[in-house]
Motif scaffolding. Structure first.
Motif, short mmCIF file in Angstrom:
data_model
loop_
_atom_site.label_atom_id
_atom_site.label_comp_id
_atom_site.label_asym_id
_atom_site.label_seq_id
_atom_site.Cartn_x
_atom_site.Cartn_y
_atom_site.Cartn_z
N PHE A 76 0.82 -1.22 0.00
CA PHE A 76 0.00 0.00 0.00
C PHE A 76 0.85 1.27 0.00
O PHE A 76 0.40 2.34 0.39
N HIS A 77 2.09 1.11 -0.44
CA HIS A 77 2.98 2.28 -0.50
C HIS A 77 2.67 3.13 -1.73
O HIS A 77 2.06 2.66 -2.69
N SER A 78 3.13 4.37 -1.69
CA SER A 78 2.78 5.28 -2.78
C SER A 78 3.65 5.07 -4.02
O SER A 78 3.21 5.36 -5.13
N VAL A 79 4.88 4.59 -3.82
CA VAL A 79 5.86 4.47 -4.92
C VAL A 79 5.97 5.81 -5.67
O VAL A 79 5.96 5.88 -6.89
N LEU A 80 6.06 6.86 -4.89
CA LEU A 80 6.14 8.21 -5.48
C LEU A 80 7.47 8.89 -5.19
O LEU A 80 7.72 9.98 -5.70
N GLY B 174 14.60 -1.49 -8.71
CA GLY B 174 15.31 -0.38 -8.06
C GLY B 174 14.49 0.16 -6.91
O GLY B 174 14.56 1.34 -6.56
N TYR B 175 13.71 -0.70 -6.29
CA TYR B 175 12.79 -0.28 -5.23
C TYR B 175 12.65 -1.37 -4.19
O TYR B 175 12.67 -2.57 -4.51
N SER B 176 12.53 -0.97 -2.95
CA SER B 176 11.89 -1.82 -1.94
C SER B 176 11.35 -0.82 -0.92
O SER B 176 11.80 0.32 -0.89
N HIS B 177 10.39 -1.25 -0.13
CA HIS B 177 9.78 -0.24 0.72
C HIS B 177 10.57 -0.02 2.00
O HIS B 177 11.57 -0.68 2.27
N HIS B 178 10.12 0.94 2.77
CA HIS B 178 10.91 1.45 3.88
C HIS B 178 11.35 0.39 4.88
O HIS B 178 12.52 0.34 5.30
N ILE B 179 10.43 -0.46 5.29
CA ILE B 179 10.77 -1.43 6.33
C ILE B 179 11.78 -2.46 5.82
O ILE B 179 12.64 -2.94 6.55
N LEU C 152 8.97 12.49 -6.58
CA LEU C 152 9.22 13.62 -5.67
C LEU C 152 10.68 14.07 -5.77
O LEU C 152 10.99 15.25 -5.69
N ASN C 153 11.56 13.09 -5.96
CA ASN C 153 12.99 13.42 -5.87
C ASN C 153 13.56 14.05 -7.14
O ASN C 153 14.70 14.49 -7.12
N ASN C 154 12.82 14.08 -8.23
CA ASN C 154 13.34 14.84 -9.38
C ASN C 154 12.36 15.94 -9.83
O ASN C 154 12.50 16.48 -10.92
P1 FAD Z 1 5.94 5.63 0.94
O1 FAD Z 1 6.03 4.57 1.94
O2 FAD Z 1 4.72 5.71 0.14
O3 FAD Z 1 6.16 7.02 1.72
C1 FAD Z 1 5.75 8.26 1.16
C2 FAD Z 1 6.89 9.19 0.93
O4 FAD Z 1 7.46 9.62 2.14
C3 FAD Z 1 8.04 8.64 0.13
O5 FAD Z 1 7.77 8.71 -1.24
C4 FAD Z 1 9.19 9.55 0.53
O6 FAD Z 1 9.24 10.68 -0.28
C5 FAD Z 1 8.82 9.97 1.93
N1 FAD Z 1 9.63 9.28 2.94
C6 FAD Z 1 9.23 8.28 3.76
N2 FAD Z 1 10.21 7.96 4.61
C7 FAD Z 1 11.25 8.74 4.31
C8 FAD Z 1 12.56 8.86 4.83
N3 FAD Z 1 12.98 8.11 5.84
N4 FAD Z 1 13.37 9.75 4.25
C9 FAD Z 1 12.96 10.52 3.23
N5 FAD Z 1 11.74 10.45 2.71
C10 FAD Z 1 10.89 9.57 3.25
N6 FAD Z 1 14.07 7.55 0.26
C11 FAD Z 1 14.38 8.14 -0.90
O7 FAD Z 1 13.59 8.88 -1.46
N7 FAD Z 1 15.59 7.91 -1.50
C12 FAD Z 1 16.51 7.08 -0.93
O8 FAD Z 1 17.60 6.90 -1.48
C13 FAD Z 1 16.19 6.45 0.31
N8 FAD Z 1 17.07 5.61 0.89
C14 FAD Z 1 16.73 5.01 2.08
C15 FAD Z 1 17.65 4.15 2.68
C16 FAD Z 1 17.35 3.54 3.88
C17 FAD Z 1 18.35 2.65 4.54
C18 FAD Z 1 16.11 3.79 4.49
C19 FAD Z 1 15.77 3.15 5.80
C20 FAD Z 1 15.19 4.62 3.89
C21 FAD Z 1 15.49 5.25 2.69
N9 FAD Z 1 14.56 6.11 2.06
C22 FAD Z 1 14.92 6.71 0.88
C23 FAD Z 1 13.29 6.45 2.70
C24 FAD Z 1 12.10 5.56 2.31
O9 FAD Z 1 12.42 4.22 2.53
C25 FAD Z 1 11.67 5.78 0.87
O10 FAD Z 1 11.42 7.15 0.65
C26 FAD Z 1 10.40 5.02 0.52
O11 FAD Z 1 10.55 3.66 0.79
C27 FAD Z 1 10.04 5.25 -0.93
O12 FAD Z 1 8.94 4.48 -1.32
P2 FAD Z 1 7.48 5.09 -1.45
O13 FAD Z 1 7.51 6.27 -2.34
O14 FAD Z 1 6.58 3.97 -1.83
O15 FAD Z 1 7.24 5.59 0.02
#
Ligand code: FAD
Length: 505
Positions: free
Chosen positions: A256-260, A354-359, A264-266
């Motif tokens: 259920f992550h946003s994968v956004l 090139g993705y895995s979620h936060h946890i 956001l980063n560019n």
């Molecule tokens: P979602 O789970 O949907 O979260 C929403 C948004 O919240 C993300 O898109 C992101 O912009 C922001 N966000 C959430 N947690 C963080 C965080 N800790 N730091 C910054 N932004 C956050 N994020 C990156 O964008 N680039 C990275 O290189 C990166 N490296 C990471 C490395 C490690 C070891 C860890 C623990 C986290 C890292 N993160 C990084 C943070 C986070 O894991 C990712 O932003 C997130 O998993 C991206 O997937 P999502 O867009 O589906 O996020």
């Protein structure tokens, strides 16, 4: 003289550039730098993403009536711009302050050479004021304080100066395991158009030895598409984002992550826009408060906080290694060839998307690397090259500050390490794994178990908070001498048995 505006690959949004500058229709300069592309062996999909989004963006600017110059450079961004400015002495160049340190230094060098012909704009891609918050980043200044200030500043989820719902934080409702039968909404896979296809072929041909696969490239490369994906997230996944934010399911990278983050980063998506879309969904009762607050906290809180940390701590933080670890990363961080299923699953996703979620980044990949005493700077480099959303300003604080405790506790209050129990609670991988999560030591036991206790014992000083010994250290101390010996024996055997990868150049 003529005014030109240099737009970096991670600044693809005209909305944040000053109106009066754009109204004068500056020449827009884009650079495709081979030196940047090869500075580390970035994931192939990251290279494809950067090149394709930049080309699409340049074309969209051309369609809006801008004159475009696209420079191809063997060298760095600034080298290409230097040559250009020498060739065209009437041009004055404006640029926006880069988010990444090295590019920023390059641009500063350019300003030294050309003086008044170069003008820098402050970076407008973030919400928080760097100068206001930078001095606050030190031990003890935690996310929560920062986040509350930003909530007040933006008025997001606020009413009469108070947080909506009465609490600042609904994290307690956000740690649920995934029910077995839950249906996970699909994320549309965007089919590569001819521009993306061309870039894929370019990367495959000229940079075949970089990280990861590019057989399948599913990401959006234009803002229109990104806005559709953002809307779809808000409508179909945001409502359950909070509850299952920490859950892991084998073979399901996105849940259920946003994968956004990559958008956001560019600049294709702005942080305010997505926060406001999520808040609108809450107001329309499309998503509950725990989800929306949790999501807003990730962006308004964590993402902004991490960026201020980078600004405050660079460049010294790059070398931090609090525990003094010196192991390399295991070879399987490059090929997913391991029997530990949680790691195999996470790394396979990284190779494929090139993705895995936060946890997974925090509690699987970083946790493990820390438990086997990897030099955090190696892990930092790996995260920088392996993820499509990785730029130094965001991955470095997450790795050296949050997930490895390499900065000695400025960002995090204690190391994020855990044994197999946590992974078992949050995922379905232990039940399918070769290792037994219920066993504490020995060859068939889940290595996270003994590695964890080994770590707690050896680095006990890092677990004390406010002068108090942690529950975990106490729990370790209550084990029998035999148990302790078994833990250390299993741990050193396992750590010595790993096939380590050579250093990444
Ligand atoms: P979602 O789970 O949907 O979260 C929403 C948004 O919240 C993300 O898109 C992101 O912009 C922001 N966000 C959430 N947690 C963080 C965080 N800790 N730091 C910054 N932004 C956050 N994020 C990156 O964008 N680039 C990275 O290189 C990166 N490296 C990471 C490395 C490690 C070891 C860890 C623990 C986290 C890292 N993160 C990084 C943070 C986070 O894991 C990712 O932003 C997130 O998993 C991206 O997937 P999502 O867009 O589906 O996020």
């Amino acid at each position: 003289s003529d005014r030109a505006l240099f737009i970096l690959h991670d600044q693809l949004n005209l909305a944040v550039f000053p109106r009066d500058l754009l109204d004068r229709k500056p020449i827009l300069i884009f650079v495709e730098s081979l030196a940047y592309a090869t500075s580390i062996p970035h994931h192939k999909q990251k290279l494809v993403y950067i090149l394709s989004t930049q080309r699409h963006f340049a074309i969209s600017c051309y369609q809006k009536g801008f004159l475009i110059v696209n420079l191809f450079a063997e060298g760095a961004y600034a080298d290409a711009l230097e040559e250009f400015l020498i060739r065209y002495p009437n041009i004055e160049l404006t640029y926006m302050q880069p988010s990444e340190w090295d590019t920023r230094s390059q641009m500063a060098r350019l300003a030294n050479i050309f003086g008044k012909r170069i003008k820098a704009l402050p970076n407008q891609f973030f919400i928080a004021d760097v100068e206001k918050f930078k001095p606050k980043i030190k031990k003890g200044y935690r996310l929560e304080t920062f986040y509350r200030e930003l909530r007040k500043q933006t008025g997001y989820l606020m009413q009469d100066g108070k947080p909506i719902g009465g609490n600042w934080n609904y994290d307690k409702e956000n740690r649920k395991a995934l029910p077995k039968q839950i249906v996970i909404p699909e994320i549309p896979e965007i089919k590569p158009d001819p521009i993306t296809q061309e870039v894929i072929e370019l990367v495959q041909k000229y940079l075949p030895n970089t990280f990861g696969k590019v057989d399948k490239f599913i990401y959006a490369v234009t803002r229109d598409r990104v806005l559709e994906l953002a809307q779809l997230f808000v409508e179909t996944r945001l409502s359950r984002f909070g509850a299952y934010e920490d859950a892991i399911k084998v073979g399901e990278p996105f849940l259920f992550h946003s994968v956004l983050s990559i958008y956001l980063n560019n600049g294709l998506l702005l942080p305010r826009e997505i926060c406001e879309m999520a808040i609108a969904a809450y107001e329309k009762e499309l998503a509950p408060l725990n989800s929306v607050e949790g999501f807003v906290r990730q962006i308004l809180g964590w993402r902004e906080y991490i960026r201020i940390y980078y600004e405050a701590k660079m460049p010294d933080v790059r070398e931090s290694n609090y525990f003094g670890f010196d192991n390399h990363l295991p070879q399987f961080y490059w090929d997913a060839n391991t029997d530990l299923l949680c790691l195999k699953d996470a790394i396979t996703q990284v190779l494929n998307y090139g993705y895995s979620h936060h946890i997974q980044r925090l509690m699987i990949l970083s946790n493990f690397s820390n438990l086997i005493n990897t030099d955090p700077r190696h892990l930092n480099r790996w995260f920088w090259l392996a993820y499509v959303d990785a730029y130094e300003w965001v991955e470095l604080p997450n790795v050296l500050g949050m997930s490895t405790f390499a900065d000695g506790g400025i960002l995090a209050s204690k190391p994020y390490v855990s044994g197999g129990n946590y992974i078992n609670k949050m995922s379905n991988s232990c039940s399918q794994c070769k290792y037994n999560v219920k066993e504490k030591t020995g060859e068939t036991a889940c290595p996270f178990n003994y590695l964890y206790w080994n770590f707690v014992d050896k680095h006990r000083e890092s677990f004390t908070e406010n002068g108090r010994v942690s529950l975990m250290v106490n729990a370790y101390d209550k084990k029998t001498e035999d148990e302790k010996q078994e833990i250390h024996l299993s741990a050193s055997k396992f750590i010595n048995g790993i096939k380590y990868a050579p250093l990444i150049s």
